[in-house]
Design a protein around this motif. Sequence first.
Motif, PDB file in Angstrom:
ATOM      1  N   LEU A 119       0.758  -1.281   0.074  1.00  0.00           N
ATOM      2  CA  LEU A 119       0.050   0.008   0.060  1.00  0.00           C
ATOM      3  C   LEU A 119       0.845   1.218  -0.157  1.00  0.00           C
ATOM      4  O   LEU A 119       0.515   2.196  -0.748  1.00  0.00           O
ATOM      5  CB  LEU A 119      -1.079   0.040   1.117  1.00  0.00           C
ATOM      6  N   ASP A 120       1.805   1.411   0.968  1.00  0.00           N
ATOM      7  CA  ASP A 120       2.796   2.677   0.740  1.00  0.00           C
ATOM      8  C   ASP A 120       3.291   3.088  -0.412  1.00  0.00           C
ATOM      9  O   ASP A 120       3.390   4.112  -1.056  1.00  0.00           O
ATOM     10  CB  ASP A 120       3.801   2.485   1.909  1.00  0.00           C
ATOM     11  N   SER A 121       3.942   1.827  -0.932  1.00  0.00           N
ATOM     12  CA  SER A 121       4.748   2.149  -2.168  1.00  0.00           C
ATOM     13  C   SER A 121       3.593   2.387  -3.413  1.00  0.00           C
ATOM     14  O   SER A 121       4.197   3.198  -4.277  1.00  0.00           O
ATOM     15  CB  SER A 121       5.713   0.800  -2.490  1.00  0.00           C
ATOM     16  N   THR A 122       2.415   1.941  -3.146  1.00  0.00           N
ATOM     17  CA  THR A 122       1.591   2.084  -4.155  1.00  0.00           C
ATOM     18  C   THR A 122       1.176   3.714  -4.223  1.00  0.00           C
ATOM     19  O   THR A 122       0.701   4.287  -5.097  1.00  0.00           O
ATOM     20  CB  THR A 122       0.283   1.112  -4.150  1.00  0.00           C
ATOM     21  N   ARG A 123       1.134   4.218  -2.742  1.00  0.00           N
ATOM     22  CA  ARG A 123       0.442   5.558  -2.801  1.00  0.00           C
ATOM     23  C   ARG A 123       1.786   6.474  -3.142  1.00  0.00           C
ATOM     24  O   ARG A 123       1.354   7.557  -3.821  1.00  0.00           O
ATOM     25  CB  ARG A 123       0.489   5.913  -1.179  1.00  0.00           C
ATOM     26  N   GLU A 124       2.986   6.200  -3.051  1.00  0.00           N
ATOM     27  CA  GLU A 124       3.993   6.889  -3.454  1.00  0.00           C
ATOM     28  C   GLU A 124       3.889   6.938  -5.048  1.00  0.00           C
ATOM     29  O   GLU A 124       4.281   7.978  -5.686  1.00  0.00           O
ATOM     30  CB  GLU A 124       5.564   6.134  -3.085  1.00  0.00           C
ATOM     31  N   ARG A 125       3.722   5.775  -5.698  1.00  0.00           N
ATOM     32  CA  ARG A 125       3.559   5.604  -7.133  1.00  0.00           C
ATOM     33  C   ARG A 125       2.592   6.551  -7.678  1.00  0.00           C
ATOM     34  O   ARG A 125       2.683   7.116  -8.804  1.00  0.00           O
ATOM     35  CB  ARG A 125       3.110   4.133  -7.486  1.00  0.00           C
ATOM     36  N   ALA A 126       1.385   6.578  -7.081  1.00  0.00           N
ATOM     37  CA  ALA A 126       0.303   7.518  -7.432  1.00  0.00           C
ATOM     38  C   ALA A 126       0.606   9.144  -7.564  1.00  0.00           C
ATOM     39  O   ALA A 126       0.474   9.531  -8.580  1.00  0.00           O
ATOM     40  CB  ALA A 126      -0.981   7.306  -6.510  1.00  0.00           C
ATOM     41  N   GLU A 127       1.454   9.119  -6.614  1.00  0.00           N
ATOM     42  CA  GLU A 127       1.783  10.508  -6.273  1.00  0.00           C
ATOM     43  C   GLU A 127       3.014  10.935  -7.565  1.00  0.00           C
ATOM     44  O   GLU A 127       2.685  12.059  -8.035  1.00  0.00           O
ATOM     45  CB  GLU A 127       2.620  10.765  -4.800  1.00  0.00           C
ATOM     46  N   GLU A 173      -5.909  24.557 -16.815  1.00  0.00           N
ATOM     47  CA  GLU A 173      -6.291  24.450 -15.532  1.00  0.00           C
ATOM     48  C   GLU A 173      -7.289  23.534 -15.065  1.00  0.00           C
ATOM     49  O   GLU A 173      -6.975  22.886 -14.268  1.00  0.00           O
ATOM     50  CB  GLU A 173      -6.652  25.972 -15.084  1.00  0.00           C
ATOM     51  N   ASN A 174      -8.430  23.473 -15.772  1.00  0.00           N
ATOM     52  CA  ASN A 174      -9.396  22.408 -15.584  1.00  0.00           C
ATOM     53  C   ASN A 174      -8.934  20.858 -15.530  1.00  0.00           C
ATOM     54  O   ASN A 174      -9.310  20.387 -14.591  1.00  0.00           O
ATOM     55  CB  ASN A 174     -10.646  22.928 -16.130  1.00  0.00           C
ATOM     56  N   LEU A 175      -8.017  20.801 -16.489  1.00  0.00           N
ATOM     57  CA  LEU A 175      -7.631  19.357 -16.399  1.00  0.00           C
ATOM     58  C   LEU A 175      -6.760  19.069 -15.291  1.00  0.00           C
ATOM     59  O   LEU A 175      -6.689  17.697 -14.728  1.00  0.00           O
ATOM     60  CB  LEU A 175      -6.926  19.114 -18.126  1.00  0.00           C
ATOM     61  N   LYS A 176      -5.857  20.079 -14.909  1.00  0.00           N
ATOM     62  CA  LYS A 176      -4.936  19.871 -13.602  1.00  0.00           C
ATOM     63  C   LYS A 176      -6.005  19.637 -12.404  1.00  0.00           C
ATOM     64  O   LYS A 176      -5.778  18.673 -11.741  1.00  0.00           O
ATOM     65  CB  LYS A 176      -4.311  21.076 -13.448  1.00  0.00           C
ATOM     66  N   PHE A 177      -7.112  20.528 -12.359  1.00  0.00           N
ATOM     67  CA  PHE A 177      -7.948  20.120 -11.057  1.00  0.00           C
ATOM     68  C   PHE A 177      -8.474  18.752 -11.266  1.00  0.00           C
ATOM     69  O   PHE A 177      -8.762  18.098 -10.298  1.00  0.00           O
ATOM     70  CB  PHE A 177      -9.099  21.350 -11.326  1.00  0.00           C
ATOM     71  N   LEU A 178      -8.920  18.273 -12.378  1.00  0.00           N
ATOM     72  CA  LEU A 178      -9.344  17.192 -12.502  1.00  0.00           C
ATOM     73  C   LEU A 178      -8.456  15.837 -12.179  1.00  0.00           C
ATOM     74  O   LEU A 178      -8.766  15.166 -11.551  1.00  0.00           O
ATOM     75  CB  LEU A 178     -10.038  16.682 -14.054  1.00  0.00           C
ATOM     76  N   THR A 179      -7.156  16.154 -12.601  1.00  0.00           N
ATOM     77  CA  THR A 179      -6.169  15.268 -12.292  1.00  0.00           C
ATOM     78  C   THR A 179      -6.051  15.332 -10.890  1.00  0.00           C
ATOM     79  O   THR A 179      -5.789  14.073 -10.066  1.00  0.00           O
ATOM     80  CB  THR A 179      -4.759  15.739 -13.002  1.00  0.00           C
ATOM     81  N   GLU A 180      -6.069  16.323 -10.102  1.00  0.00           N
ATOM     82  CA  GLU A 180      -6.246  16.358  -8.633  1.00  0.00           C
ATOM     83  C   GLU A 180      -7.232  15.914  -7.943  1.00  0.00           C
ATOM     84  O   GLU A 180      -7.107  14.953  -6.908  1.00  0.00           O
ATOM     85  CB  GLU A 180      -5.992  17.701  -8.155  1.00  0.00           C
ATOM     86  N   PHE A 181      -8.318  16.071  -8.545  1.00  0.00           N
ATOM     87  CA  PHE A 181      -9.607  15.447  -8.057  1.00  0.00           C
ATOM     88  C   PHE A 181      -9.559  13.602  -8.224  1.00  0.00           C
ATOM     89  O   PHE A 181      -9.999  13.182  -7.165  1.00  0.00           O
ATOM     90  CB  PHE A 181     -10.728  15.636  -9.162  1.00  0.00           C
ATOM     91  N   ILE A 182      -8.867  13.167  -9.059  1.00  0.00           N
ATOM     92  CA  ILE A 182      -8.605  11.910  -9.190  1.00  0.00           C
ATOM     93  C   ILE A 182      -7.893  11.272  -8.258  1.00  0.00           C
ATOM     94  O   ILE A 182      -8.083  10.344  -7.703  1.00  0.00           O
ATOM     95  CB  ILE A 182      -8.236  11.382 -10.869  1.00  0.00           C
ATOM     96  N   ILE A 183      -6.611  11.868  -8.064  1.00  0.00           N
ATOM     97  CA  ILE A 183      -5.711  11.396  -6.889  1.00  0.00           C
ATOM     98  C   ILE A 183      -6.351  11.438  -5.350  1.00  0.00           C
ATOM     99  O   ILE A 183      -6.204  10.699  -4.635  1.00  0.00           O
ATOM    100  CB  ILE A 183      -4.509  11.998  -6.974  1.00  0.00           C
TER     101      ILE A 183
END
Length: 297
Positions: A257-265, A283-293
Motif C-alpha cells: 500500500l505505501d509504495s502504491t501511494r508513492e507511485r500514485a503521487e 487549468e481545469n484538466l489539472k484540477f481534474l487530475t487532482e480530483f482523481i488522486i
Amino acid sequence: VPSDKFNDLLSELRTLVDTRLDKIVPSEKMEPVLLHSAIRWSLFAGGKRIRPTLVILTGEVFGAHRELTLNIACAFELIHTYSLIHDDLPSMDNDDLRRGRATCHVKFGEAAAVLAGDALQSLAFATISQDESIPADTRLKIIAELSRAAGTPKGMVAGQCFDIESEQKQTSPEELDRIHRFKTGAIISAAIRSGAIMGKATESDLILLDSFGEKLGLLFQITDDILDATSSAADLGKTPGKDAKLRKATYITLYGLDSTRERAEKVYMQALQELDKLSRPAENLKFLTEFIIKRNS
Ligand code: IPE
Ligand code: IPE
Ligand code: MG
Ligand code: MG
Ligand code: MG
C-alpha cells in the motif's frame, strides 16, 4: 478557493451530461421494458461521469464549445456503463453492488444485464454517427477513437481479459501495467483525444495529450486499486476487498500500500508536467487530475 469552484464545475457538467443521456436513452416505458429499465438502472445511479467530463474539458481547452462535444461525451459514458455492467457479471467479477445500488444482473437477471450492455455499446456509436452538428469526417475520427479504445487488442475488453487471466497466475509488473493501460487507460485516453479532436488541437498537442492520458489512466486505476483495499462500501458504492478476494493482480498485491501511494503521487506529478507542456493553458484538466488522486469514491 479554486477547488470549490472546480467542484461546482464538476456538478454542472454532471447535470449537463445526465440531462442529455436521459434524452439519448429510450424511456423505461418503451418496449422491451426489461431492457430499458435495466439500462436506466445502471446508467442513472450516480456515476462520477469522469470520462464525459474529460471529453468536455479537453474540448474546451482547444476551443470546442460544450454543446458541440456533449453527445460525444455521453457516448463515452454509455460505453463505460456497459463495461461496468459486464464487469460485475457473475462470470466476471461477480459483484452485487455498483454505484451504491444492486448491480444490473442482481436486479434484472443475468440475461437482461448482458443485453443492457450490448445495447449501450451500440447506442454509443449511434449517438456519435447521428450527430449532424459535427462534420462527418470528424464523427468518423471519433468513432475510430472510441471503437479502438473499447474493442481492439490494446483496448478495454482485451484489458478485461488479461485482468481475468491474472486471477489464475503470477503477474509481472509489466503485465500489471498492461492490464491497467488497456482496461482503464485506453478509454480515458480516447476521451481526452476525442475532446482535443473536436477542438482544433495540433498534432504536437495530441502527442502530449497521449502522454497525459496514459498517466491519468494509470493514476485512475491505481487509485481504484487503493480504494478497493482501503475504502468502505458506503463511500465506494461498491463492495471493497473484492480484488484480494478474487486474487487479482493489483498495485497493492505487487508493491504494497505505501509504495502504491508513492507511485500514485509520482504519476500524478508526471501527468501535471505533461499538461504544462501544452500550447494552451489547461487549468481545469489539472484540477481534474487532482480530483482523481484525492477521490474517495
Ligand atoms: C470504475 O470507474 C471502473 C474503472 C474503470 C476503474 P469509475 O470509478 O469511473 O466509476 P463510476 O463511473 O464513477 O461509477
Ligand atoms: C474494471 O476494473 C475496468 C472496466 C473496464 C470496467 P475493476 O473491476 O477494478 O472495476 P471496479 O473496481 O469493479 O469498478
Ligand atoms: Mg474487473
Ligand atoms: Mg470489477
Ligand atoms: Mg477495481
